[in-house]
Design a protein around this motif. Structure first.
Motif, PDB file in Angstrom:
ATOM      1  N   ASP A 176      49.930 -49.993  -5.951  1.00 20.18           N
ATOM      2  CA  ASP A 176      49.263 -49.476  -4.769  1.00 20.18           C
ATOM      3  C   ASP A 176      48.416 -48.268  -4.946  1.00 20.18           C
ATOM      4  O   ASP A 176      48.739 -47.608  -5.613  1.00 20.18           O
ATOM      5  CB  ASP A 176      50.579 -48.971  -3.801  1.00 20.18           C
ATOM      6  CG  ASP A 176      50.428 -48.645  -2.371  1.00 20.18           C
ATOM      7  OD1 ASP A 176      49.257 -48.834  -1.743  1.00 20.18           O
ATOM      8  OD2 ASP A 176      51.449 -48.382  -1.560  1.00 20.18           O
ATOM      9  N   ASN A 177      47.330 -48.024  -4.074  1.00 33.25           N
ATOM     10  CA  ASN A 177      46.667 -46.890  -4.173  1.00 33.25           C
ATOM     11  C   ASN A 177      46.114 -46.576  -2.743  1.00 33.25           C
ATOM     12  O   ASN A 177      45.729 -47.284  -2.003  1.00 33.25           O
ATOM     13  CB  ASN A 177      45.487 -47.052  -5.101  1.00 33.25           C
ATOM     14  CG  ASN A 177      44.479 -48.283  -5.021  1.00 33.25           C
ATOM     15  OD1 ASN A 177      43.448 -48.087  -4.677  1.00 33.25           O
ATOM     16  ND2 ASN A 177      45.096 -49.278  -5.195  1.00 33.25           N
ATOM     17  N   GLN A 225      40.443 -43.542   1.145  1.00 31.49           N
ATOM     18  CA  GLN A 225      39.644 -43.757   2.479  1.00 31.49           C
ATOM     19  C   GLN A 225      38.269 -43.901   2.287  1.00 31.49           C
ATOM     20  O   GLN A 225      37.622 -43.682   1.101  1.00 31.49           O
ATOM     21  CB  GLN A 225      39.718 -42.684   3.526  1.00 31.49           C
ATOM     22  CG  GLN A 225      40.897 -41.382   2.949  1.00 31.49           C
ATOM     23  CD  GLN A 225      41.292 -40.565   3.972  1.00 31.49           C
ATOM     24  OE1 GLN A 225      40.368 -39.565   3.960  1.00 31.49           O
ATOM     25  NE2 GLN A 225      41.684 -40.685   5.114  1.00 31.49           N
ATOM     26  N   THR A 226      37.412 -44.406   3.258  1.00 29.70           N
ATOM     27  CA  THR A 226      36.015 -44.270   3.143  1.00 29.70           C
ATOM     28  C   THR A 226      35.482 -43.263   2.676  1.00 29.70           C
ATOM     29  O   THR A 226      34.582 -43.046   1.825  1.00 29.70           O
ATOM     30  CB  THR A 226      35.474 -44.689   4.437  1.00 29.70           C
ATOM     31  OG1 THR A 226      35.988 -45.987   4.908  1.00 29.70           O
ATOM     32  CG2 THR A 226      33.910 -45.033   4.327  1.00 29.70           C
ATOM     33  N   ARG A 274      39.743 -50.429   9.312  1.00 24.91           N
ATOM     34  CA  ARG A 274      40.042 -49.491  10.167  1.00 24.91           C
ATOM     35  C   ARG A 274      39.161 -49.292  11.509  1.00 24.91           C
ATOM     36  O   ARG A 274      37.892 -49.561  11.415  1.00 24.91           O
ATOM     37  CB  ARG A 274      39.571 -48.305   9.071  1.00 24.91           C
ATOM     38  CG  ARG A 274      39.575 -46.927  10.012  1.00 24.91           C
ATOM     39  CD  ARG A 274      39.327 -45.589   8.882  1.00 24.91           C
ATOM     40  NE  ARG A 274      38.893 -44.493   9.377  1.00 24.91           N
ATOM     41  CZ  ARG A 274      38.509 -43.383   8.312  1.00 24.91           C
ATOM     42  NH1 ARG A 274      38.645 -43.577   7.087  1.00 24.91           N
ATOM     43  NH2 ARG A 274      38.082 -42.354   8.875  1.00 24.91           N
ATOM     44  N   ASP A 278      46.068 -38.552   7.860  1.00 24.61           N
ATOM     45  CA  ASP A 278      47.285 -39.090   7.619  1.00 24.61           C
ATOM     46  C   ASP A 278      48.359 -38.315   7.485  1.00 24.61           C
ATOM     47  O   ASP A 278      48.487 -37.211   7.020  1.00 24.61           O
ATOM     48  CB  ASP A 278      47.157 -40.053   6.013  1.00 24.61           C
ATOM     49  CG  ASP A 278      46.351 -41.184   6.351  1.00 24.61           C
ATOM     50  OD1 ASP A 278      46.869 -41.965   7.258  1.00 24.61           O
ATOM     51  OD2 ASP A 278      45.418 -41.385   5.550  1.00 24.61           O
ATOM     52  N   ARG A 281      48.561 -42.602  10.653  1.00 24.75           N
ATOM     53  CA  ARG A 281      47.398 -41.626  11.103  1.00 24.75           C
ATOM     54  C   ARG A 281      47.944 -40.726  11.989  1.00 24.75           C
ATOM     55  O   ARG A 281      48.732 -40.897  12.890  1.00 24.75           O
ATOM     56  CB  ARG A 281      46.309 -42.404  11.522  1.00 24.75           C
ATOM     57  CG  ARG A 281      45.723 -43.470  10.658  1.00 24.75           C
ATOM     58  CD  ARG A 281      44.758 -42.944   9.764  1.00 24.75           C
ATOM     59  NE  ARG A 281      43.548 -42.156  10.411  1.00 24.75           N
ATOM     60  CZ  ARG A 281      42.498 -41.787   9.454  1.00 24.75           C
ATOM     61  NH1 ARG A 281      42.269 -41.896   8.307  1.00 24.75           N
ATOM     62  NH2 ARG A 281      41.560 -41.069  10.355  1.00 24.75           N
TER      63      ARG A 281
HETATM   64  P1  AMP Z   1      39.465 -46.803   5.332  1.00 26.13           P
HETATM   65  O1  AMP Z   1      38.533 -45.572   5.336  1.00 26.13           O
HETATM   66  O2  AMP Z   1      38.677 -48.042   6.046  1.00 26.13           O
HETATM   67  O3  AMP Z   1      39.725 -47.233   3.854  1.00 26.13           O
HETATM   68  O4  AMP Z   1      41.003 -46.449   5.783  1.00 26.13           O
HETATM   69  C1  AMP Z   1      41.495 -45.411   5.153  1.00 26.13           C
HETATM   70  C2  AMP Z   1      43.036 -45.318   5.728  1.00 26.13           C
HETATM   71  O5  AMP Z   1      43.677 -46.417   5.492  1.00 26.13           O
HETATM   72  C3  AMP Z   1      43.661 -43.981   5.379  1.00 26.13           C
HETATM   73  O6  AMP Z   1      43.491 -42.913   6.188  1.00 26.13           O
HETATM   74  C4  AMP Z   1      45.160 -44.501   5.537  1.00 26.13           C
HETATM   75  O7  AMP Z   1      45.593 -44.473   6.972  1.00 26.13           O
HETATM   76  C5  AMP Z   1      44.924 -46.087   5.295  1.00 26.13           C
HETATM   77  N1  AMP Z   1      45.453 -46.436   3.847  1.00 26.13           N
HETATM   78  C6  AMP Z   1      44.554 -46.889   3.054  1.00 26.13           C
HETATM   79  N2  AMP Z   1      45.288 -47.029   1.919  1.00 26.13           N
HETATM   80  C7  AMP Z   1      46.580 -46.924   2.089  1.00 26.13           C
HETATM   81  C8  AMP Z   1      47.685 -47.060   1.319  1.00 26.13           C
HETATM   82  N3  AMP Z   1      47.650 -47.596  -0.069  1.00 26.13           N
HETATM   83  N4  AMP Z   1      49.018 -46.729   1.897  1.00 26.13           N
HETATM   84  C9  AMP Z   1      48.821 -46.338   3.025  1.00 26.13           C
HETATM   85  N5  AMP Z   1      47.819 -46.319   3.950  1.00 26.13           N
HETATM   86  C10 AMP Z   1      46.573 -46.496   3.505  1.00 26.13           C
END
Ligand code: AMP
Length: 631
Positions: free
Chosen positions: A384-385, A388-389, A506, A480, A495
Motif C-alpha cells: 500500500d502506498n 497525492q497529486t 479525487r 488527511d 479527508r
Molecule cells: P490524488 O491527489 O487524486 O492522488 O488523491 C490523493 C488522496 O487520496 C489523498 O489525500 C488521500 O485522501 C487518498 N489516498 C491516496 N492514497 C491513499 C492510500 N494508500 N490510503 C488512503 N488514502 C489514500
C-alpha cells in the motif's frame, strides 16, 4: 542500510542525501545548490542544474537498450497491441515534438493533452518535456465544463486530442466535448492536433485543427534535440480538486521530479532496467504521470499502457499481460482489486506470475479484506502506498529497496525519506507525539524533490491553501486525518476537507454542487461522500427543489434525479455523477447558515452525527435519516 537511518539522514542532512540521489539521473549542467529554501515555503531543488525529463526517460537508454521494449501499448478495446522499443519511442517522440513546434509551441508554452489511453498521449507528454513545453493532461473522462475551466487556467497554445476513446467496446467520442469546451472557455488555443483513430467521425475547424497522421508523415525523419532546461523549469501542471469549486493546477519542476522518480523506482518499486512495469492507472491522474510514463522509463524499464477494463475479455487479462511481458512490478488501485474479487479467483492461478515481485496499491484506503484476499490469491507482497497529486510520489509506504520491512494491514506504512511527517492536533495546533491519537497529517517544509512547486500562476493560493506556520516552522497539510501506532506506522482516516474519493478518483464536492445548482429546478444542494463497498466512496446529492410540488410522485422524482445526473455527466463527466440524488425540504445548517457537512455525511452513512448543539433545524437531519433508510 537500515531505513530509520536512511530516513533520518534525508531529514537531517538533506543536501548530502539528495545530492547522492541526484546521481541516478543525467545532468547536462551540474547543480550549484541542492536545496534552496531561502524563501519558505517555496523550495528550489538542484538550482543551477540543467537537465531534461525526456532525455532521462528515453535518449539516455539508447546506448544500452535501444532495441528493448520501452512502451507497450495494449488495448482490449480495439484489440491492438504495439510494442515500441526505446529507439522507436525516441523516433515517435521526435515526430510529435516536430509537430508541436510546427504548430507554434515554444519552451514554456502550455500544451493541453485531452486523450484516451493511447500511445500518442505518452508521445505528447514526452515531446513537451523534450522541447521544454509544459504539458497539462486532462483526464479523458472529464466533460466540457471541467475541460473549459482547465483550458482557461492553463491557457494552452495547442491542445492535443483524439477522435474518441472506448469503454467496454463502446466508442466514447472526445472531439464534440473538446469543441464545446473551447466554445465555453475564454481562452482559445491557436491550434488543435487531432489523432484520428478512425473510431468516430468528427468535424474539423479549418485553420485550427491539424491532423496528426498527416503532420507525422511530414516529420517522419524528425530530429529534435532535447532542450536543456533549468532544474526548476516547470515540466507540467496537473489539475486537482480541493475545497473550492475551481481546480488547482499542481505545478511540478523538472530536476527534482526526475530525481524523486528515479529514487522511488530504486528504493520503493525495486525496478531494474530491462524489466517491465505495469501500472493500471490513467495518464489523466498523477499515478499515470509518475508511474506509467516517467518513473519506469527513467529507470530504463518497459512500461505497459493499458486501454480497457480489468474484466474484459475476462478477469484474467491483467495477469495474462504479467505472464506475457514478465512484469516485475504492478501498480493498481484498491477499487480495481475489489472488482476482480467479484470474479472467479481461478483467473489468478491461470497464468505464470513468477516474474512479479509485488503489487503496489494506492489512491484510496486499502481495506483489510481486500488486501488479504489479493495477498492470498497472488501469493505476492501487497504494498500500500499513500500520496497525492501534490506530492508526485509516495509519502507513506514501505521502502523494501532500502530495508525489508513488514507491512501492516490497513496501514500504508511509514514516512518515506525526504518527508518530515507530523501529526497535528486540529484544535490546539500542536504536534501529537503519542501513539494512536488522531490528527491531521502534515509535512514540515521543505517538501522533498518531486513535490509541487506551487499552484500554477498562483503562489498566494499555494501558500494559503496548504501552509501553516507552527512555532516558526512551515507545515504543509495533506488534508488527511491519520493516526500513528507505537511502531511508527500511519493509518489514513479520510479527508479533512470537502474532497471525496470515488474509486480512487479525487473529486471536489463543490464542483459537483456547482454543476447540480445550474439545473433550473435546483434551489440548493449539498454533496457528500458516502462509504461504498466497491468504490470506497460514492457521491450522494441532497437537493432542495425550487418547485417540489410534483415530487411526491415517484416517476417525477426519478425523472428529475435522472436529469440531474445527465447534467453532471455532460458538464463534468460520468466520474463525477452522484450515485443518488435525494430530495429534501431543508439541509442541516448551523444557526449562522453553515452547512453541517460532517453531520450530513454521518447520517447518510447511518452513523451518529455527533454534537448537534449548533443545528438550526434538527428535522433536516431526521428527513435525511428517513430517506437513507428507505433506499
Ligand atoms: P490524488 O491527489 O487524486 O492522488 O488523491 C490523493 C488522496 O487520496 C489523498 O489525500 C488521500 O485522501 C487518498 N489516498 C491516496 N492514497 C491513499 C492510500 N494508500 N490510503 C488512503 N488514502 C489514500
Amino acid at each position: 542500510m537500515n531505513f530509520a537511518d536512511f530516513h533520518r539522514r534525508s531529514i537531517e542532512q538533506p543536501d548530502a542525501f539528495w545530492a547522492e540521489q541526484a546521481q541516478l539521473i543525467d545532468w547536462h549542467k551540474p547543480f550549484d545548490t541542492v536545496c534552496d529554501y531561502s524563501r519558505p515555503p517555496f523550495v528550489h531543488w538542484f538550482a543551477g542544474g540543467q537537465t531534461n525529463l525526456c532525455h532521462n526517460a528515453v535518449d539516455r537508454h539508447l546506448k544500452d537498450r535501444a532495441d528493448q521494449n520501452a512502451l507497450i501499448w495494449v488495448s482490449t478495446e480495439v484489440d491492438k497491441e504495439i510494442c515500441y522499443s526505446f529507439r522507436e519511442l525516441h523516433a515517435e517522440v521526435q515526430r510529435m515534438a516536430a509537430c508541436l513546434i510546427e504548430l507554434g509551441v515554444k519552451k514554456g508554452d502550455r500544451v493541453l493533452i485531452y486523450m484516451p489511453m493511447i500511445a500518442e498521449a505518452a508521445f505528447a507528454m514526452l515531446a513537451c518535456a523534450r522541447i521544454g513545453a509544459i504539458h497539462s493532461v486532462v483526464f479523458g473522462g472529464f466533460a466540457s465544463v471541467s475541460l473549459a475551466s482547465r483550458i482557461d487556467n492553463a491557457t494552452p497554445v495547442v491542445i492535443v486530442s483524439a477522435d474518441a476513446g472506448s469503454r467496454s467496446g463502446k466508442v466514447v467520442p472526445y472531439k464534440g466535448l473538446l469543441d464545446e469546451a473551447i466554445t465555453l472557455a475564454a481562452h482559445k488555443p491557436a491550434r488543435v492536433l487531432m489523432v484520428d483513430r478512425g473510431l468516430a467521425p468528427f468535424a474539423r475547424v479549418a485553420g485550427r485543427d491539424a491532423d496528426y497522421g498527416e503532420l507525422r508523415r511530414k516529420h517522419i525523419d524528425a530530429r529534435v534535440p532535447c532542450e536543456w532546461v533549468d532544474a526548476t523549469h516547470p515540466s507540467y501542471t496537473l489539475y486537482t480538486s480541493g475545497t473550492t469549486g475551481t481546480p488547482k493546477g499542481v505545478q511540478r519542476d523538472t530536476g527534482g521530479y526526475c530525481v524523486a522518480l528515479a529514487a522511488s523506482m530504486k528504493h520503493i518499486f525495486l525496478g531494474q532496467p530491462g524489466e517491465t512495469y505495469f501500472s493500471t492507472s490513467d495518464i489523466g491522474w498523477v499515478v499515470g504521470h509518475s508511474y506509467i510514463v516517467y518513473g519506469p522509463l527513467i529507470a530504463g524499464m518497459a512500461t505497459i499502457m493499458y486501454e480497457g477494463l480489468p474484466t474484459r475479455p475476462d478477469a484474467g487479462i491483467w495477469w495474462s499481460l504479467v505472464e506475457k511481458y514478465k512484469v516485475t512490478a504492478m501498480f493498481s488501485a484498491p477499487t480495481a482489486v475489489r472488482v476482480l474479487k467479484k470474479q472467479d479467483p481461478a483467473y489468478l492461478s491461470k497464468y505464470d506470475l513468477s516474474s512479479l515481485r509485488a503489487l503496489f496499491l494506492a489512491g484510496e484506503p486499502l481495506d483489510e479484506p481486500t488486501a488479504k484476499w489479493i495477498a492470498e490469491a497472488l501469493g505476492k507482497p501487497i504494498i500500500d502506498n499513500y500520496w497525492q497529486t501534490e506530492s508526485g510520489w509516495p509519502i507513506l509506504t514501505i521502502a523494501n529497496g532500502v530495508e525489508k520491512a513488514p507491512s501492516k494491514f490497513g496501514s500504508p506504512g511509514v514516512p518515506m525519506y525526504g518527508y518530515n511527517v507530523k501529526l497535528i492536533n486540529e484544535s490546539t495546533g500542536e504536534e501529537i507525539r503519542a501513539a494512536d491519537e488522531k490528527g491531521v497529517v502534515m509535512i514540515e517544509g521543505p517538501l522533498p524533490p518531486g513535490c509541487m512547486q506551487t499552484v500554477w500562476q498562483d503562489d498566494a493560493r499555494f501558500v494559503k491553501t496548504y501552509w501553516t506556520e507552527l512555532a516558526g516552522k512551515q507545515l504543509y497539510s495533506t488534508f488527511d486525518w491519520g493516526v500513528r501506532d507505537a511502531d511508527g506506522y500511519y493509518f489514513i482516516l479520510g479527508r479533512t476537507d470537502d474532497v471525496i474519493n470515488v474509486a480512487g478518483h479525487r473529486l471536489g464536492t463543490r464542483e459537483i454542487e456547482e454543476s447540480i445548482s445550474s439545473h433550473p429546478n435546483v434551489a440548493e444542494v449539498a454533496v457528500v461522500g458516502v462509504a461504498d463497498n466497491l468504490k470506497g466512496q460514492v457521491a450522494m446529492a441532497f437537493v432542495i427543489a425550487k418547485d417540489a410540488s410534483g415530487l411526491t410522485d415517484n416517476a417525477a422524482r426519478l425523472k428529475l434525479e435522472g436529469d440531474i445526473m445527465k447534467l453532471v455527466d455532460g458538464q463534468l463527466g460520468a466520474v463525477a455523477r452522484p450515485a443518488r440524488v435525494l430530495f429534501v425540504s431543508a439541509l442541516p445548517k448551523t444557526r449562522s447558515g453553515k452547512l453541517l457537512r460532517r453531520a450530513l455525511q454521518a447520517v447518510a452513512e447511518n452513523r451518529d452525527p455527533g454534537d448537534l448543539t449548533t443545528i438550526e433545524d434538527p428535522s433536516a437531519l431526521q428527513q435525511v435519516k428517513e430517506l437513507v433508510a428507505q433506499k
